[in-house]
Scaffold this active site. Structure first.
Site, short mmCIF file in Angstrom:
data_model
loop_
_atom_site.label_atom_id
_atom_site.label_comp_id
_atom_site.label_asym_id
_atom_site.label_seq_id
_atom_site.Cartn_x
_atom_site.Cartn_y
_atom_site.Cartn_z
N ASP A 415 0.84 -1.20 0.00
CA ASP A 415 0.00 0.00 0.00
C ASP A 415 0.87 1.25 0.00
OD1 ASP A 415 0.82 0.55 2.58
OD2 ASP A 415 -1.19 0.57 3.45
N ILE A 416 0.24 2.37 -0.32
CA ILE A 416 0.96 3.64 -0.44
C ILE A 416 1.17 4.24 0.94
CG2 ILE A 416 0.91 5.94 -1.47
CD1 ILE A 416 -0.98 4.83 -3.60
N GLU A 458 -5.94 2.50 -0.71
CA GLU A 458 -4.62 2.58 -1.32
C GLU A 458 -3.87 1.26 -1.25
OE1 GLU A 458 -4.18 4.18 2.96
OE2 GLU A 458 -5.69 4.06 1.39
#
Length: 534
Positions: A415-416, A458
């Site tokens: 994930d970001i 995200e």
């Protein structure tokens, strides 16, 4: 100016003959024939993508490509540094409030009354309220920059309406196109809600409501849409039920042919009750608006809410929809229905050709509908990669294949980092661009045999068939470096945290996902922008 320009182009494209005639008679400086002007208008209409709803849409990537070409052609020599594409794109500015409005927002405490038992519009889990209504409310509150807001649930509709009548700082959702109470007014439409039709999977798709003629169709008798449907479709044998649960029970036991309700509710019920023998087979043309009910005396609040609603983008609506929608259907073509149409017509030779043409057209249309349903069911609406439902299905298939044929596969879960800061500081539209650009980068960096999907928000997952743990780790490092070096056109570096794991002999879908999730969150807790292999 922006709205007037679009309005002018829409009129021109919808009245090509009239517009071309006007140019031909008064403004034809290039001395073109009328036919040439009409031809030119039709080409421009196609290029404008007005029929796709994209008239006036400005793509940042296109502007950047124009900049690049102008630079190569030597037309941009006077610029030591090219301007950013964002400087050329019109953005609707933030609302500028009057002193009265600013004072109201600053000092007023607003409360949303939400039905406590109305999934997926409102759901309560571990004392936390979630759902479509809640997500839209939080979005509206954020757009208005309201600091004081609450959410309270109710069980009795009449008491909720009475509360709004007596207190002008309370609001609730309504699904209607007009005011249903003289003391309450409705906001502009927040979202359109379609009515879906559910049947058992062995029944044909419903491409025309006439297919329900004389059929028993379950409908909640207290639903606002029931009265309208009953009046418009007297040919349908509607069966009144107390609630949606009774509708599904009657369908399951075969007492009704179909049931009707709001599309998000049907999606939620089929998904969460694992009703694999049921599908969404069609929909009614009628759509109902989701609005907010407001005390009629609080005109200021109504104006503010409408202002916020007007600024909800299609991308934000798609993001909320993708969170709660998943089209459930089975592949099925109604061959029996086709034979019933074709065979009687074979008696009269003159109608054979005509009937075949009509039938082929219908089959083609149905296939297009089913193709679109599959796309909606399996693809994330924002990033155009696989959605969570499809990824779950792929993992299940890979687990079964690995066990049956003693094969390998690995999963990368990432994930970001600090994505919330991107949304909060730069805006959700910029956050959406980051998600889209990241998805494109990953798609172009993995094998065609790999599966890539958005897990939610995200978070992303890559499934790597025929890949061991070490190879998957190497791929994760390659992707991490590519992301770190990529220019996302924002004033900060985008990084990601990765978890990696390989299928093990005793794994099932849950254990392998739990393990890779644990690996990812080990990285999140220990500095981020790194990789953990378990």
């Amino acid at each position: 100016m922006y709205e007037a320009t679009l309005k002018g182009w829409k009129y021109a494209f919808n009245h090509i003959q009239e517009s071309a005639q006007l140019i031909f008679e008064k403004y034809n400086t290039q001395n073109k024939s009328l036919d040439a002007l009409i031809y030119e208008a039709n080409i421009l209409k196609r290029l404008s993508k007005i029929d796709e709803g994209l008239l006036g849409n400005i793509n940042k990537k296109k502007i950047e490509e124009i900049q690049r070409l102008y630079t190569l052609l030597g037309f941009a020599k006077k610029y030591t540094k090219m301007p950013k594409a964002e400087e050329f794109v019109y953005k609707i500015p933030k609302t500028i409030y009057s002193l009265k409005e600013s004072d109201y927002i600053k000092n007023k405490e607003l409360t949303l009354l939400s039905n406590q038992n109305f999934p997926p519009f409102t759901m309560i889990s571990s004392e936390k309220v979630t759902g479509i209504e809640i997500d839209y409310w939080k979005l509206i509150v954020k757009k208005l920059d309201i600091k004081n807001s609450n959410i309270k649930t109710f069980a009795n509709l009449n008491e909720a309406l009475k509360t709004i009548e007596e207190n002008d700082s309370y609001v609730k959702y309504a699904f209607s196109k007009k005011d249903l109470n003289k003391n309450i007014v409705l906001s502009d439409s927040i979202a359109e809600i379609k009515l879906g039709i559910v049947t058992l999977t062995d029944k044909p798709y419903i491409s025309d409501i006439i297919q329900l003629k004389a059929k028993r169709v379950a409908v909640p008798k207290y639903a606002l849409f029931y009265k309208k449907l009953k009046k418009k479709h007297p040919e349908i044998n509607f069966v009144e039920v107390e609630d949606i649960n009774e509708s599904f029970d009657l369908l399951k036991e075969g007492s009704v042919y179909a049931l009707v309700n709001k599309m998000p509710t049907l999606n939620y019920m089929i998904s969460n009750r694992n009703l694999e023998n049921m599908k969404i087979a069609g929909s009614f043309d009628e759509k109902f608006d989701m609005r907010l009910s407001v005390n009629k005396d609080n005109k200021l609040l109504l104006e503010l809410l409408n202002s916020a609603i007007s600024k909800i983008s299609e991308e934000q609506r798609d993001l909320i929809n993708s969170k709660y929608y998943s089209i459930i259907f089975e592949d099925h073509i109604d061959y029996e229905g086709i034979y019933k149409i074709v065979l009687p017509l074979l008696i009269i030779l003159i109608f054979i050709i005509r009937s075949n043409r009509l039938m082929n057209k219908e089959i083609k249309r149905r296939k297009e509908v089913e193709k679109e349903l599959k796309k909606v069911a399996n693809v994330d609406s924002l990033t155009k990669i696989y959605n969570r439902r499809k990824i779950n299905s792929i993992i299940k298939n890979e687990v079964n294949r690995a066990k049956r044929y003693d094969r390998n596969f690995s999963i990368i879960f990432f994930d970001i980092d600090n994505f919330k800061l991107i949304n909060d500081n730069l805006g959700h539209s910029v956050g959406d661009d980051v998600l889209i650009n990241l998805s494109d980068l990953i798609k172009n960096s993995i094998r065609k045999t790999d599966y890539f999907g958005r897990w939610g928000g995200e978070e992303f997952i890559i499934i790597l068939p025929e890949t061991n743990r070490k190879s998957a780790e190497n791929i994760a490092y390659l992707l991490k470096d590519k992301i770190n070096k990529n220019d996302f056109n924002i004033p900060r570096t985008v990084t990601c945290s990765f978890g990696v794991t390989q299928f093990e002999e005793n794994d099932n879908e849950d254990t392998i996902l739990t393990r890779v999730d644990k690996a990812l969150y080990h990285v999140k807790r220990n500095g981020k922008n790194n990789i953990k292999v378990l």
